[in-house]
Write a protein that holds these residues in place. Structure first.
Motif, mmCIF file in Angstrom:
data_model
loop_
_atom_site.group_PDB
_atom_site.id
_atom_site.type_symbol
_atom_site.label_atom_id
_atom_site.label_comp_id
_atom_site.label_asym_id
_atom_site.label_seq_id
_atom_site.Cartn_x
_atom_site.Cartn_y
_atom_site.Cartn_z
ATOM 1 N N VAL A 1 -5.153 5.525 -6.197
ATOM 2 C CA VAL A 1 -4.725 4.509 -5.243
ATOM 3 C C VAL A 1 -4.260 5.312 -3.930
ATOM 4 O O VAL A 1 -4.008 6.387 -3.894
ATOM 5 N N TYR A 2 -4.520 4.348 -2.825
ATOM 6 C CA TYR A 2 -4.293 5.034 -1.570
ATOM 7 C C TYR A 2 -3.412 4.046 -0.634
ATOM 8 O O TYR A 2 -3.404 3.115 -0.851
ATOM 9 N N THR B 1 -0.841 -6.299 -0.161
ATOM 10 C CA THR B 1 -2.105 -5.758 0.010
ATOM 11 C C THR B 1 -2.235 -4.287 -0.735
ATOM 12 O O THR B 1 -1.360 -3.421 -0.389
ATOM 13 N N TYR B 2 -3.131 -4.316 -1.726
ATOM 14 C CA TYR B 2 -3.358 -2.930 -2.307
ATOM 15 C C TYR B 2 -4.372 -2.478 -2.209
ATOM 16 O O TYR B 2 -5.644 -2.931 -1.815
ATOM 17 N N CYS B 3 -4.564 -1.124 -2.019
ATOM 18 C CA CYS B 3 -5.965 -0.245 -1.838
ATOM 19 C C CYS B 3 -6.051 0.940 -3.019
ATOM 20 O O CYS B 3 -5.120 1.612 -3.180
ATOM 21 N N SER C 1 0.743 -1.225 0.112
ATOM 22 C CA SER C 1 -0.095 0.200 -0.155
ATOM 23 C C SER C 1 0.791 1.379 -0.037
ATOM 24 O O SER C 1 0.269 2.266 -0.098
ATOM 25 N N GLU C 2 2.217 1.269 0.099
ATOM 26 C CA GLU C 2 2.864 2.351 0.159
ATOM 27 C C GLU C 2 2.915 3.097 -1.502
ATOM 28 O O GLU C 2 3.333 4.264 -1.439
ATOM 29 N N PHE D 1 -5.082 3.849 9.213
ATOM 30 C CA PHE D 1 -4.943 5.184 8.615
ATOM 31 C C PHE D 1 -4.852 5.041 6.976
ATOM 32 O O PHE D 1 -4.293 4.079 6.571
ATOM 33 N N ILE D 2 -5.462 5.932 6.002
ATOM 34 C CA ILE D 2 -5.689 5.878 4.840
ATOM 35 C C ILE D 2 -4.680 7.376 4.272
ATOM 36 O O ILE D 2 -5.082 8.238 4.632
ATOM 37 N N ASN D 3 -3.969 7.272 3.258
ATOM 38 C CA ASN D 3 -3.199 8.393 2.574
ATOM 39 C C ASN D 3 -4.110 8.600 1.504
ATOM 40 O O ASN D 3 -4.067 7.949 0.361
#
Length: 203
Positions: A188-189, A117-119, A57-58, A199-201
């Motif tokens: 993407v986040y 894991t991808y968001c 997720s970075e 937390f979400i960026n």
């Protein structure tokens, strides 16, 4: 006559003592937090400079400003879906992701591919249809080791890591309707955890 009536109506609140006054209000330490400096809560809570990103997720950091981490309603990283190679929607209750008509819970899509894991956005960047039935495809010459995500409705295909549009894999029945928006990236986040909170960026 109309002009004097309008001036009278505009001046009436002042004449009657109802003129608005501007009084500076003390801001809480949370609302005074500056972007990039982290959040400092009241009564000595820990600072949030950058949550520990979960693997994969970075990628959100490329599309979102540094330090724009927002708390979510996700109970914990462990509560995220564990299913592999499938798109799952997860509610975040993040105000900037909420759309009362199409996304009232601020949902995002989460995919576990390989050991990462991808968001990303809950809706296709091209046709705006939810990605709940999107296909996760292996990488190709264009994406290298990065997996791809294909919308089941319009066929738009994205790099799963960074959301960049890539060449479609085959045509879709409704794909011709959205061909002009094929180059729209998928938001993407980044996801991270700090102090037991997720937390979400977001941009």
């Amino acid at each position: 006559m109309k002009r004097s009536l309008a001036l009278l109506l505009l001046g009436a609140p002042v004449a009657l003592g109802f003129a608005p006054s501007i009084t500076p209000q003390p801001a809480s330490s949370l609302s005074m937090a500056r972007r990039g400096k982290g959040l400092s809560g009241v009564s000595g809570a820990s600072k949030l400079n950058k949550p520990k990103s979960i693997s994969g997720s970075e990628s959100g950091e490329a599309s979102a400003p540094k330090g724009n981490w927002v708390p979510t309603s996700i109970p914990s990283i462990e509560s995220l879906p564990k299913e592999k190679n499938a798109v799952n929607l997860v509610d975040t209750a993040v105000p900037s992701l909420i759309d009362k008509a199409t996304n009232p819970t601020g949902a995002v899509s989460v995919v576990n591919y390989g050991d990462k894991t991808y968001c990303f956005s809950s809706a296709c960047g091209s046709c705006k249809i939810p990605l709940t039935k999107a296909k996760v495809l292996e990488g190709n010459d264009e994406t290298g080791d990065d997996a791809r995500l294909q919308c089941d409705f319009c066929g738009a295909t994205y790099n799963l890591r960074n959301g960049a549009p890539v060449q479609k894999k085959g045509g879709k029945l409704m794909g011709f309707l959205f061909s002009k928006s094929d180059n729209v990236p998928l938001p993407v986040y980044g996801l991270g955890e700090q102090g037991g909170k997720v937390f979400i960026n977001v941009p």
